[in-house]
Design a protein around this motif. Structure first.
Motif, PDB file in Angstrom:
ATOM      1  N   GLY A 136     -75.317  55.491  43.675  1.00 35.84           N
ATOM      2  CA  GLY A 136     -75.691  54.407  42.780  1.00 35.84           C
ATOM      3  C   GLY A 136     -76.270  54.964  41.494  1.00 35.84           C
ATOM      4  N   ASN A 137     -76.108  54.230  40.416  1.00 30.79           N
ATOM      5  CA  ASN A 137     -76.558  54.686  39.094  1.00 30.79           C
ATOM      6  C   ASN A 137     -75.983  56.062  38.768  1.00 30.79           C
ATOM      7  N   ARG A 138     -74.739  56.267  39.135  1.00 29.49           N
ATOM      8  CA  ARG A 138     -74.034  57.505  38.820  1.00 29.49           C
ATOM      9  C   ARG A 138     -73.561  57.424  37.372  1.00 29.49           C
ATOM     10  N   LEU A 139     -74.087  58.284  36.514  1.00 29.10           N
ATOM     11  CA  LEU A 139     -73.718  58.253  35.103  1.00 29.10           C
ATOM     12  C   LEU A 139     -72.392  58.969  34.906  1.00 29.10           C
ATOM     13  N   GLU A 140     -71.402  58.224  34.429  1.00 29.21           N
ATOM     14  CA  GLU A 140     -70.074  58.780  34.186  1.00 29.21           C
ATOM     15  C   GLU A 140     -69.790  58.796  32.696  1.00 29.21           C
ATOM     16  N   PHE A 141     -69.220  59.908  32.226  1.00 24.07           N
ATOM     17  CA  PHE A 141     -68.849  60.077  30.830  1.00 24.07           C
ATOM     18  C   PHE A 141     -67.326  60.098  30.766  1.00 24.07           C
ATOM     19  N   LEU A 142     -66.739  59.025  30.228  1.00 26.08           N
ATOM     20  CA  LEU A 142     -65.287  58.870  30.206  1.00 26.08           C
ATOM     21  C   LEU A 142     -64.778  59.159  28.802  1.00 26.08           C
ATOM     22  N   GLU A 143     -63.860  60.093  28.706  1.00 29.59           N
ATOM     23  CA  GLU A 143     -63.320  60.476  27.405  1.00 29.59           C
ATOM     24  C   GLU A 143     -62.381  59.393  26.883  1.00 29.59           C
ATOM     25  N   GLU A 144     -62.614  58.966  25.650  1.00 29.88           N
ATOM     26  CA  GLU A 144     -61.768  57.961  25.020  1.00 29.88           C
ATOM     27  C   GLU A 144     -60.740  58.631  24.128  1.00 29.88           C
ATOM     28  N   ALA A 145     -59.595  57.984  24.021  1.00 26.53           N
ATOM     29  CA  ALA A 145     -58.493  58.535  23.235  1.00 26.53           C
ATOM     30  C   ALA A 145     -58.711  58.273  21.746  1.00 26.53           C
ATOM     31  N   ASN A 146     -58.147  59.150  20.943  1.00 24.58           N
ATOM     32  CA  ASN A 146     -58.100  58.940  19.500  1.00 24.58           C
ATOM     33  C   ASN A 146     -56.949  57.981  19.224  1.00 24.58           C
ATOM     34  N   LEU A 147     -57.270  56.750  18.866  1.00 26.04           N
ATOM     35  CA  LEU A 147     -56.235  55.717  18.742  1.00 26.04           C
ATOM     36  C   LEU A 147     -55.434  55.898  17.460  1.00 26.04           C
ATOM     37  N   VAL A 148     -54.194  56.280  17.614  1.00 27.45           N
ATOM     38  CA  VAL A 148     -53.269  56.401  16.491  1.00 27.45           C
ATOM     39  C   VAL A 148     -51.947  55.788  16.935  1.00 27.45           C
ATOM     40  N   PRO A 149     -51.187  55.181  16.048  1.00 24.07           N
ATOM     41  CA  PRO A 149     -51.512  54.996  14.625  1.00 24.07           C
ATOM     42  C   PRO A 149     -52.566  53.911  14.426  1.00 24.07           C
ATOM     43  N   HIS A 150     -53.072  53.837  13.229  1.00 23.27           N
ATOM     44  CA  HIS A 150     -54.064  52.830  12.911  1.00 23.27           C
ATOM     45  C   HIS A 150     -53.890  52.422  11.455  1.00 23.27           C
ATOM     46  N   PRO A 151     -54.492  51.316  11.027  1.00 27.75           N
ATOM     47  CA  PRO A 151     -54.380  50.907   9.619  1.00 27.75           C
ATOM     48  C   PRO A 151     -54.979  51.971   8.704  1.00 27.75           C
ATOM     49  N   PRO A 152     -54.620  51.949   7.432  1.00 25.56           N
ATOM     50  CA  PRO A 152     -55.118  52.999   6.527  1.00 25.56           C
ATOM     51  C   PRO A 152     -56.607  52.915   6.239  1.00 25.56           C
ATOM     52  N   TRP A 153     -57.211  51.735   6.444  1.00 17.44           N
ATOM     53  CA  TRP A 153     -58.609  51.586   6.043  1.00 17.44           C
ATOM     54  C   TRP A 153     -59.608  51.981   7.141  1.00 17.44           C
TER      55      TRP A 153
END
Length: 866
Positions: free
Chosen positions: A509-526
């Motif tokens: 319980g209360n196990r701290l997990e660090f989940l890697e997020e992806a670099n979202l591409v493509p994306h708008p220019p701004w």
């Protein structure tokens, strides 16, 4: 073909809607750019109207704030706007102060959004809006139909989270039925691209006819916009061109009100969708957690300030209505969807945070003025009774009975003993606060909105109980908790009353997990789309952490074990520090995790995960003034497609990434019907759940503009959450009541003269009055499952407005007890107007009256006290 006949496609009428989705703030700050964009929008609209004065053109502008800000900044332009509103050329849309998010704001904040918007429209134009505007909202709580209907709204214009039929085809017109049975007519227009003319309408006709309804709704391309003012004057004549073309249905400019009125005609042909509509851009539930924590704090502080001000006003203190109203206007402004969701440039969120500080200052001034006045009167009355000891008052602002921990500030040498108002010794425990100061912990019991009076004494309290903490264990009469000395995880959570382990073998319980997020591409220019979306790489980041575990408190009222973690999550950033005080109180099965530290990582989600010893059949989550009942597995839990971008026609559902999180307010509960785990929080909104595990989303820092280092959510943080094992489901433990308690601690204030410090001039008029006895109880509700969530002075200053919410989803009758005899009670809508046909007449008897409530009803009462 005669235009009053049905076209070959089976459509009788095409409604063309001219609007503009213009953000208060997003890629630009509200001041001055956002405010000036409102001016530009109205100037372009008037240009269109005046270029073709004979055309039946109408433009619908959402949000009362957009009219208000032009009125404040550009009165000459506003005079022209007001004239065109009177002529029907500019229509009022939205009915809310801004276009808020519909997941993050709490129930009372959603009520004030509609009330402030509709009050402004009524006062300024003599009419109110009929259609709520939510084209860019990332969730739609199932409680909104009731809130909006009781605010005079009949329709709902949306774009995201469209519900779909079994084949996956979205409904563009449907009946939206809330969890209480209230209904709205909801619609989403077809976007006409490549110009608005007869040919583009002809090309769209097969799709328009696909719904099999007599009317279709279109919106010309780019009549929505953010920074770009792209309304084109030559669009105004487009319906004429369509009407001149053989084989096409009649086309006309329509307001949103016109559309909803026409939908009423074929209402029985519309599909019905019940409950919440779906989940999209679920990263917004966690992005910029510091802002969200401040939002929750203000949503608690402002209603408390109003309750205290009403309490004090009964005894002669002026009600600070202007200050409170301005604070609510600013809070509702800051709940615009790209602000409360954290999906704006960093400097824009900084600007909004400065406004939050001003809101807090106004609310605290109103609260402290009222408490100081009440305690000044209490001091005078108790001095006349012969009480000379130093005393403090504990104010509880919840309407139901409860026992809650309270910290009374204490000097190091002050006695730690306390007597209550009746002279009985109460148990206390000296503790060290986060800022290093000392305080005395007491467990304060109250029955409704109540003042408890405590005075210090050197006498010892009741016989002390055994210490709650020892070694790596916390234990009281309800639960036993064991903490792993190496990882800081919970390795045992035993419910002693049920004689059941609430972690499976080898579970944590209360196990701290660090989940890697992806670099979202493509994306708008701004900017990137990372603040909106969660997309994991599948990698769990396992940092090398320096962990320290210390026994902080082992007293009879509270045990505390501190788990400190230091780790390097990003090579080019400082260390991340996470400090958790894991606490258990006497007489409570709730295990607390007070959490603070420094977050220095990007594209990383931090979750607190709990393994379950049972197979959860569903998740029940707190939403604005109601509960969402969601099925497990999670992909089965709503009526809408689970893919993001479903309301955006340039994306296909199959190409969109999955949306892993769901939203909540103050609590969520997982249960198999016989056993459950309740999770409470004071500023977290996202979670994900499986049949055997739940993860509370704690922190994330998406990179909004990598080329500028605009990483949202870095730096200091502070929040709390808690878990409670229990028998039965969420109703068995009255989870809504526990959620309100967790977010609303008693307020401590010294009983002494000192109102003059807050009141300034005019205080002598009150100070020279004879002291009046202050009732120790303001309001209390009797009967499980209902809460008084708001008490305020009526907008017309005639009586008190009291909001009562049924929380358990079952019809009942409750009793409201007041501190004075009740002269009259009137059933009202959320705009404080009397109901034309109330279900039952409420008859007071002395200081009490009974309130009939239907399931999940939000009832607003105007009360006059003697």
């Amino acid at each position: 073909m005669k235009k009053n006949e049905t076209s070959a496609a089976g459509i009788e009428q095409i409604h063309a809607l001219c609007e503009q989705h213009l953000d208060v703030a997003w890629l630009w700050p509200r001041v001055p750019q956002g405010e000036d964009l409102m001016r530009q929008c109205f100037e372009r609209v008037i240009e269109m109207i005046e270029k073709y004065p004979a055309q039946a053109f109408v433009f619908t502008r959402s949000t009362a704030w957009s009219f208000y800000i032009v009125e404040q900044r550009h009165p000459a332009l506003f005079a022209r706007i007001k004239d065109y509103v009177a002529r029907g050329k500019i229509a009022l849309g939205g009915g809310q102060w801004v276009e808020p998010d519909h997941a993050i704001p709490g129930g009372e904040a959603m009520v004030r959004q509609s009330a402030l918007g509709q009050w402004y429209f009524q006062k300024t134009f003599g009419i109110i809006a009929k259609v709520c505007w939510a084209p860019d909202t990332f969730a739609h709580a199932g409680t909104l139909p009731q809130i909006l209907r009781k605010s005079g709204l009949e329709g709902y214009r949306l774009s995201r989270c469209l519900p779909r039929d079994p084949s996956g085809k979205p409904f563009r017109q449907f009946i939206w039925r809330g969890i209480d049975g209230s209904e709205l007519l909801a619609f989403y227009p077809w976007l006409i691209r490549n110009g608005f003319n007869a040919e583009t309408v002809r090309q769209a006709l097969p799709k328009l006819a696909g719904a099999g309804l007599p009317c279709a709704i279109i919106k010309p391309d780019d009549s929505y916009s953010d920074r770009r003012i792209t309304l084109e004057p030559d669009w105004v004549t487009a319906p004429e061109a369509v009407n001149a073309e053989p084989g096409l249905p009649t086309c006309r400019w329509s307001s949103a009100d016109d559309i909803v009125k026409d939908m009423q005609r074929y209402r029985n042909q519309l599909p019905a969708v019940e409950g919440e509509l779906g989940f999209e851009c679920t990263g917004t539930y966690t992005t910029d957690g510091r802002y969200k924590r401040k939002n929750r704090m203000l949503e608690t502080l402002l209603p408390n300030a109003e309750k205290a001000a009403c309490w004090a006003a009964l005894h002669g203190c002026p009600y600070p209505g202007d200050q409170l109203r301005q604070a609510w206007m600013d809070l509702c402004l800051n709940q615009f969807h790209d602000l409360s969701c954290g999906s704006s440039f960093g400097e824009v969120l900084d600007e909004a945070d400065r406004l939050n500080t001003e809101i807090e200052s106004r609310a605290r001034w109103a609260l402290e003025q009222s408490l100081s006045f009440l305690c000044d009167r209490l001091h005078a009355a108790r001095k006349a009774q012969g009480h000379t000891e130093e005393e403090v008052a504990l104010f509880s602002f919840l309407s139901s009975p409860r026992t809650s921990p309270a910290l009374i500030p204490a000097a190091p040498q002050a006695p730690a003993g306390y007597l209550d108002e009746s002279g009985r010794a109460v148990a206390s425990q000296r503790v060290i606060c986060r800022d290093g100061s000392q305080a005395d912990l007491v467990l304060h019991s109250s029955d409704g909105m109540h003042i408890g009076i405590y005075r210090r004494t050197r006498a010892t309290g009741p016989a002390s109980s055994p210490p709650i903490a020892s070694g790596n264990c916390l234990e009281n009469e309800y639960v036993r908790v064991e903490i792993d000395p190496h990882s800081g995880d919970i390795t045992r959570l035993r419910d002693k009353l049920q004689n059941m382990e609430y972690l499976p073998p080898a579970g944590r319980g209360n196990r701290l997990e660090f989940l890697e997020e992806a670099n979202l591409v493509p994306h708008p220019p701004w900017c990137t789309m990372e603040p909106w979306h969660i997309s994991y790489t599948g990698k769990r980041f396992e940092p090398e952490a320096r962990i320290e575990i210390n026994l902080r408190e082992k007293g009879p009222l509270r045990g505390c074990i501190r788990v400190s973690r230091r780790m390097q999550l990003h090579a080019d950033m400082p260390e991340t520090v996470i400090v958790q005080d894991i606490m258990l109180y006497r007489h409570s099965p709730v295990l607390h995790f007070e959490t603070r530290g420094q977050w220095h990582a990007e594209r990383l989600m931090l979750k607190a995960c709990f393994d379950l010893p049972f197979t959860a059949a569903r998740v029940d989550a707190d939403v604005a003034y109601g509960v969402a009942e969601r099925r497990l597995p999670q992909h089965l839990d709503n009526n809408a497609s689970q893919a993001t971008g479903i309301g955006e026609e340039w994306k296909s559902a199959k190409d969109a990434p999955p949306e892993p999180d769901r939203f909540m307010q103050m609590w969520l509960d997982l249960s198999d019907g016989a056993h459950g785990l309740l999770i409470l929080n004071n500023g977290k909104y996202g979670y994900d759940a499986e049949e055997k595990q739940v993860g509370l989303s704690l922190m994330r820092a998406p990179n909004m503009r990598p080329w500028k280092g605009d990483i949202l959510g870095l730096g200091p943080f502070e929040f709390s959450y808690a878990v409670m094992p229990h028998a039965g489901d969420w109703r068995a433990v009255d989870a809504p009541r526990l959620g309100y308690e967790f977010n609303n601690e008693p307020v401590v204030w010294p009983i002494r003269p000192g109102f003059n410090d807050f009141a300034g001039s005019g205080w002598w008029k009150i100070a020279n009055q004879p002291p009046e006895a202050i009732s120790p109880q303001f309001l209390a509700i009797r009967g499980a499952g209902a809460q008084v969530t708001a008490v305020k002075q009526a907008e017309d200053c005639e009586g008190l407005i009291v909001r009562v919410v049924e929380c358990l989803g079952a019809a009942k009758t409750c009793t409201l007890a007041c501190c004075r005899p009740v002269q009259s009670v009137m059933d009202c809508d959320l705009l404080e107007r009397p109901l034309a046909s109330p279900k039952a007449r409420i008859l007071p008897k002395g200081g009490e009256f009974q309130i009939p409530l239907s399931a999940f009803e939000i009832k607003t009462l105007r009360i006059r006290l003697a």
